[in-house]
Write an enzyme that holds these catalytic residues in place. Structure first.
Site, short mmCIF file in Angstrom:
data_model
loop_
_atom_site.label_atom_id
_atom_site.label_comp_id
_atom_site.label_asym_id
_atom_site.label_seq_id
_atom_site.Cartn_x
_atom_site.Cartn_y
_atom_site.Cartn_z
N HIS A 103 0.90 -1.16 0.00
CA HIS A 103 0.00 0.00 0.00
C HIS A 103 0.94 1.20 0.00
O HIS A 103 1.77 1.33 0.91
CB HIS A 103 -0.88 -0.01 1.25
CG HIS A 103 -1.93 1.06 1.27
ND1 HIS A 103 -3.27 0.76 1.41
CD2 HIS A 103 -1.86 2.40 1.19
CE1 HIS A 103 -3.98 1.88 1.42
NE2 HIS A 103 -3.12 2.90 1.29
N LEU A 104 0.85 2.02 -1.01
CA LEU A 104 1.75 3.15 -1.14
C LEU A 104 1.81 3.93 0.16
O LEU A 104 0.77 4.20 0.77
CB LEU A 104 1.28 4.07 -2.28
CG LEU A 104 2.22 5.24 -2.53
CD1 LEU A 104 2.63 5.26 -3.98
CD2 LEU A 104 1.59 6.52 -2.11
N HIS A 105 3.01 4.28 0.58
CA HIS A 105 3.18 5.07 1.80
C HIS A 105 4.46 5.88 1.73
O HIS A 105 5.43 5.49 1.10
CB HIS A 105 3.17 4.19 3.06
CG HIS A 105 4.11 3.04 3.04
ND1 HIS A 105 3.90 1.91 2.28
CD2 HIS A 105 5.27 2.83 3.71
CE1 HIS A 105 4.89 1.06 2.49
NE2 HIS A 105 5.74 1.60 3.34
N VAL A 106 4.41 7.02 2.36
CA VAL A 106 5.56 7.92 2.45
C VAL A 106 6.01 7.93 3.91
O VAL A 106 5.20 8.13 4.81
CB VAL A 106 5.19 9.35 2.00
CG1 VAL A 106 6.37 10.29 2.17
CG2 VAL A 106 4.68 9.36 0.57
N HIS A 107 7.30 7.69 4.11
CA HIS A 107 7.88 7.75 5.45
C HIS A 107 8.42 9.16 5.68
O HIS A 107 9.21 9.66 4.87
CB HIS A 107 9.07 6.80 5.59
CG HIS A 107 8.74 5.36 5.49
ND1 HIS A 107 8.59 4.56 6.60
CD2 HIS A 107 8.56 4.55 4.41
CE1 HIS A 107 8.33 3.33 6.21
NE2 HIS A 107 8.31 3.30 4.88
#
Length: 149
Positions: A103-107
């Site tokens: 699931h696309l995610h930005v840290h």
């Protein structure tokens, strides 16, 4: 109702279920931000679209725009509230790039001198000028053909 892919997705479960153990920091109609279970540093936050999107190649521009705006705003909030010395913004796609949740995610990873994260880039590489030129020409030619999806 969740799709079958979303039903198996831990981030979709966070987005669609009320989980008291989730340390959620932000939510709107398109994006949710929360702490991962095992943060790299204190304040490490994941920013995810509410819609199940597996990776950047599946992301539509409207969702990307909202995700980017929230990421920048949260980075500024993080800077004011936690006062890190630096910040990594990391977005990985595919197993080889260390994506473990599809699931696309930005840290957003606040950084301090001596934190547990360490270096994220190799100290040096050994690519020849020919290799760099070949990659540059492929990418440049593809851009000339158009940046459309």
């Amino acid at each position: 109702m969740l799709t079958s892919a979303a039903a198996d997705c831990p981030f979709c479960q966070i987005i669609h279920l009320d989980d008291p153990d989730v340390r959620e920091v932000y939510r709107d109609d398109q994006v949710v931000a929360f702490f991962p279970l095992e943060p790299a540093t204190l304040g490490h936050t994941l920013v995810v679209p509410r819609q199940h999107v597996p990776d950047i190649w599946s992301l539509d521009e409207e969702t990307a725009s909202r995700l980017a705006r929230v990421t920048v705003r949260l980075a500024n909030v993080m800077r004011r509230s936690l006062q890190p010395e630096g910040l990594n913004v990391i977005q990985s796609n595919g197993k080889v790039a260390t994506q473990t949740v599809l699931h696309l995610h930005v840290h957003l990873v606040p950084r301090w001198t001596g934190d547990a994260v360490g270096r994220i880039w190799p100290p040096e590489t050994n690519y020849s000028d020919n290799q760099k030129d070949a990659a540059w020409e492929k990418l440049r030619a593809a851009c000339r053909e158009g940046m459309a999806r």
